[in-house]
Design an enzyme around this catalytic site. Structure first.
Site, mmCIF file in Angstrom:
data_model
loop_
_atom_site.group_PDB
_atom_site.id
_atom_site.type_symbol
_atom_site.label_atom_id
_atom_site.label_comp_id
_atom_site.label_asym_id
_atom_site.label_seq_id
_atom_site.Cartn_x
_atom_site.Cartn_y
_atom_site.Cartn_z
ATOM 1 N N LYS A 42 0.803 -1.224 0.000
ATOM 2 C CA LYS A 42 0.000 0.000 0.000
ATOM 3 C C LYS A 42 0.840 1.281 0.000
ATOM 4 O O LYS A 42 0.459 2.277 -0.613
ATOM 5 C CB LYS A 42 -0.924 0.019 1.215
ATOM 6 C CG LYS A 42 -2.036 -0.998 1.109
ATOM 7 C CD LYS A 42 -2.996 -0.882 2.248
ATOM 8 C CE LYS A 42 -3.985 -2.020 2.169
ATOM 9 N NZ LYS A 42 -5.062 -1.904 3.132
ATOM 10 N N ASP A 71 -9.944 2.714 2.346
ATOM 11 C CA ASP A 71 -9.919 2.134 3.697
ATOM 12 C C ASP A 71 -10.369 3.156 4.737
ATOM 13 O O ASP A 71 -11.079 2.844 5.692
ATOM 14 C CB ASP A 71 -8.491 1.705 4.078
ATOM 15 C CG ASP A 71 -8.077 0.405 3.404
ATOM 16 O OD1 ASP A 71 -8.972 -0.364 3.000
ATOM 17 O OD2 ASP A 71 -6.862 0.165 3.288
HETATM 18 P P1 NAP Z 1 0.755 -3.348 6.588
HETATM 19 O O1 NAP Z 1 0.845 -2.018 5.951
HETATM 20 O O2 NAP Z 1 1.686 -4.391 6.164
HETATM 21 O O3 NAP Z 1 0.953 -3.155 8.171
HETATM 22 C C1 NAP Z 1 0.965 -4.269 9.008
HETATM 23 C C2 NAP Z 1 0.846 -3.784 10.439
HETATM 24 O O4 NAP Z 1 0.730 -4.942 11.258
HETATM 25 C C3 NAP Z 1 2.077 -3.022 10.912
HETATM 26 O O5 NAP Z 1 1.679 -2.086 11.867
HETATM 27 C C4 NAP Z 1 2.904 -4.141 11.548
HETATM 28 O O6 NAP Z 1 3.804 -3.692 12.535
HETATM 29 C C5 NAP Z 1 1.800 -4.934 12.218
HETATM 30 N N1 NAP Z 1 2.168 -6.315 12.488
HETATM 31 C C6 NAP Z 1 2.325 -7.311 11.593
HETATM 32 N N2 NAP Z 1 2.629 -8.458 12.240
HETATM 33 C C7 NAP Z 1 2.664 -8.165 13.556
HETATM 34 C C8 NAP Z 1 2.925 -8.929 14.714
HETATM 35 N N3 NAP Z 1 3.213 -10.218 14.634
HETATM 36 N N4 NAP Z 1 2.883 -8.303 15.919
HETATM 37 C C9 NAP Z 1 2.578 -6.999 15.997
HETATM 38 N N5 NAP Z 1 2.330 -6.217 14.945
HETATM 39 C C10 NAP Z 1 2.363 -6.799 13.725
HETATM 40 O O7 NAP Z 1 -0.732 -3.935 6.480
HETATM 41 P P2 NAP Z 1 -2.154 -3.177 6.484
HETATM 42 O O8 NAP Z 1 -2.635 -3.058 5.108
HETATM 43 O O9 NAP Z 1 -2.042 -1.966 7.330
HETATM 44 O O10 NAP Z 1 -3.110 -4.264 7.160
HETATM 45 C C11 NAP Z 1 -3.079 -4.537 8.533
HETATM 46 C C12 NAP Z 1 -4.260 -5.434 8.928
HETATM 47 O O11 NAP Z 1 -5.479 -4.795 8.609
HETATM 48 C C13 NAP Z 1 -4.296 -6.765 8.186
HETATM 49 O O12 NAP Z 1 -4.737 -7.764 9.060
HETATM 50 C C14 NAP Z 1 -5.301 -6.552 7.089
HETATM 51 O O13 NAP Z 1 -5.958 -7.749 6.693
HETATM 52 C C15 NAP Z 1 -6.276 -5.634 7.784
HETATM 53 N N6 NAP Z 1 -6.984 -4.792 6.820
HETATM 54 C C16 NAP Z 1 -8.329 -4.914 6.791
HETATM 55 C C17 NAP Z 1 -9.049 -4.151 5.920
HETATM 56 C C18 NAP Z 1 -10.532 -4.283 5.909
HETATM 57 O O14 NAP Z 1 -11.163 -3.864 4.954
HETATM 58 N N7 NAP Z 1 -11.118 -4.820 6.949
HETATM 59 C C19 NAP Z 1 -8.420 -3.252 5.066
HETATM 60 C C20 NAP Z 1 -7.054 -3.135 5.130
HETATM 61 C C21 NAP Z 1 -6.335 -3.916 6.027
HETATM 62 P P3 NAP Z 1 5.335 -3.277 12.162
HETATM 63 O O15 NAP Z 1 5.282 -1.869 11.677
HETATM 64 O O16 NAP Z 1 6.064 -3.444 13.431
HETATM 65 O O17 NAP Z 1 5.779 -4.241 11.087
#
Ligand code: NAP
Length: 515
Positions: free
Chosen positions: A297, A335
């Site tokens: 993203k 989002d």
């Molecule tokens: P992203 O940009 O890759 O960010 C991932 C986030 O998760 C970062 O803050 C990362 O922390 C953290 N993280 C990953 N593994 C972790 C762990 N084991 N322990 C603690 N923190 C962890 O991804 P994103 O797009 O923001 O998505 C994040 C979540 O939101 C996902 O589960 C995704 O499926 C969900 N999401 C849902 C929707 C919806 O429509 N419902 C839309 C978008 C995203 P670090 O910075 O430390 O790596």
């Protein structure tokens, strides 16, 4: 056979004739047009007896294949015996026989002249290693065509999703019907989009889970989700770009929405390693728009020609649309509105899509955000814009501090979250991947620490009810699920992709019924 003429085939790899006949029945019931009988998978194969039983008992047209080890199969025996088996299949009236390119000439010279008007010969070539360039594939196809076979079949492996584009360029120029198959997870779109580019036959697996052949979609998905028979040369391709991408429910939702509204589009999972390369290779006019997921993203902001102001300030793009007028890539973030409007409606006790009140119930509230990735940035800017005071925590604390700085909020370390209790009535929003499948037992905040919160939101939607949401419900909090955010951001994407109003009630119904 489908409207577009493509055949959907299931490869059967049973170890006994009985297993294969059972699998054939299942393939038929699931909607396959034909099956590939992999004789090289049978234990103690008895050519005369087994072939006759298989061909007599078939309920679908059958491709007879006995793949040697050198071509990716299991057969290690005598080559002459193998050719005799293929010749016997010809005499017994098989519908198709798959003969490897290097075996074509001996096969043709020994094949009997009897029969077999209806038996089509497929000349196949399995390219070991990565997918060759378009030019090399062109040479290979010319050589295969010169054998006089009825159908060509090329199997390669993708090390990158961009490899599949060589196949898409090849198919429309081939003068003989061609089956092109790119193996591996990154080759999946070779099957999903093959019919659009004019492929003769695609493969769908009757297996599931670990029994799936890498790169082969499930047969049931080809029939029920992708409605593969409807794809035409004009079908616009959309998809979700992510890595990993297998868990995405986007194809279930968008394909049904396109279909129900009569929009000629298909939406596929796209396992992408390098976003910039992907966008350069998969261009206009076929590839029209993308949802962007983890981990692309933020990179997507740089890859677009233009980025809408909200997405730019968030620093994350979750939707890319190729503008019709000039083919430029425009980035958006749906989002933010999807999540913030769902949380506002939760606070108001509403369930409808549009919030009617002008002032936000988030105004003045303490908004505690877990995660500073793409979704985290969207919620931080959205909450700030609605007048909330934003507090951010993240596994990587430097990232939390940078985001807090950008939105004029505060950052706290992850370890401090459980004790963080400056006031009551706070909103907790998890946008980290904690609790997402397969780590469903983890949670960013235990139940005992939820007291000061009035509402708990979790962006994670696989599983549908995360441990965080289950415990928040048990603690009597208002809960807003990632599914609600998903529905709303997808509605925003549908409108950007098609330029039409989204069938909102239908999309909500699909998510609730099918997810
Ligand atoms: P992203 O940009 O890759 O960010 C991932 C986030 O998760 C970062 O803050 C990362 O922390 C953290 N993280 C990953 N593994 C972790 C762990 N084991 N322990 C603690 N923190 C962890 O991804 P994103 O797009 O923001 O998505 C994040 C979540 O939101 C996902 O589960 C995704 O499926 C969900 N999401 C849902 C929707 C919806 O429509 N419902 C839309 C978008 C995203 P670090 O910075 O430390 O790596």
């Amino acid at each position: 056979m489908a409207d577009n003429g493509v055949l959907v085939c299931s490869t059967l790899m049973g170890e006994t004739v009985e297993q294969m006949l059972k699998q054939m029945q299942l393939a038929k019931e699931t909607g396959a047009d034909c099956v590939e009988l992999r004789l090289d998978c049978l234990n103690g194969f008895d050519a005369a007896g087994d072939l006759e039983k298989l061909l007599k008992g078939r309920v679908l047209p059958a491709i007879i294949t006995c793949r040697p080890k050198s071509e990716g199969g299991n057969y290690e025996g005598d080559e002459q015996k193998r050719l005799n088996t293929l010749s016997l299949a010809y005499d017994l009236g098989a519908d198709f026989i798959d003969v490897e390119l290097q075996a074509m000439s001996p096969f043709v010279s020994q094949r009997s002249k009897k029969n077999s008007q209806n038996c089509k010969i497929i000349v196949s070539s399995y390219v070991n290693g990565s997918t060759p360039s378009s030019e090399d594939l062109g040479h290979l196809v010319a050589k295969m065509q010169s054998t006089g076979a009825d159908i060509l079949k090329v199997v390669t492996t993708a090390t990158n999703i961009t490899d599949v584009s060589h196949i898409f360029k090849l198919i429309p120029h081939c003068q003989v019907p061609i089956i092109a198959c790119v193996m591996g997870d990154r080759g999946l779109i070779s099957q999903l989009l093959g019919p659009k580019f004019g492929g003769y036959l695609i493969y769908g697996s009757i297996g599931s889970g670990k029994d799936l052949i890498p790169g082969q979609p499930k047969l049931a998905d080809l029939i029920n989700i992708y409605k593969i028979g409807r794809l035409t040369r004009d079908t616009k391709v959309f998809g979700v770009i992510a890595n990993p991408v297998g868990h995405s429910k986007g194809p279930i939702l968008h394909n049904q929405a396109f279909r129900e509204t009569g929009f000629n589009g298909v939406y596929v999972p796209l396992l992408v390693d390098d976003l910039s390369d992907f966008l350069k290779v998969y261009s206009a006019p076929d590839f029209a728009g993308f949802s962007v997921g983890i981990p692309h993203k933020e990179a997507a902001v740089k890859c677009c020609d233009e980025v809408q102001p909200l997405a730019k300030s968030i620093g994350a793009v979750n939707t890319i649309v190729r503008r019709k007028s000039d083919g430029k890539l425009v980035g958006y973030n749906t989002d933010c509105e999807g999540a913030i409007s769902a949380i506002e409606d939760g606070l108001r006790g509403e369930s409808g899509y549009k919030s009617s009140e002008s002032s936000s119930p988030l105004a003045g509230k303490l908004f505690v955000l877990v995660g500073a990735g793409g979704a985290g940035r969207a919620l931080a800017f959205g909450a700030k814009q609605r007048g909330a005071r934003v507090v951010i925590t993240n596994r990587n604390f430097e990232r939390a501090k940078a985001l807090a700085n950008a939105v004029g909020g505060e950052a706290i370390p992850m370890e401090a979250l459980e004790r963080f209790c400056p006031e009551t009535g706070m909103v907790l929003a998890n946008t980290s991947a904690v609790g997402m499948q397969p780590n469903v037992d983890s949670t960013p905040l235990p139940k005992e620490a939820m007291e000061p919160y009035s509402l708990v939101f979790d962006a994670v939607y696989t599983p549908r009810e995360t441990r965080l949401l289950r415990e928040a419900k048990e603690a009597g909090k208002i809960v807003v699920s990632g599914l609600e955010m998903f529905i709303r951001q997808a509605i925003g994407q549908y409108e950007l992709f098609t330029g039409n109003l989204a069938p909102t009630e239908l999309m909500r119904k699909i998510v609730i019924r099918d997810f």
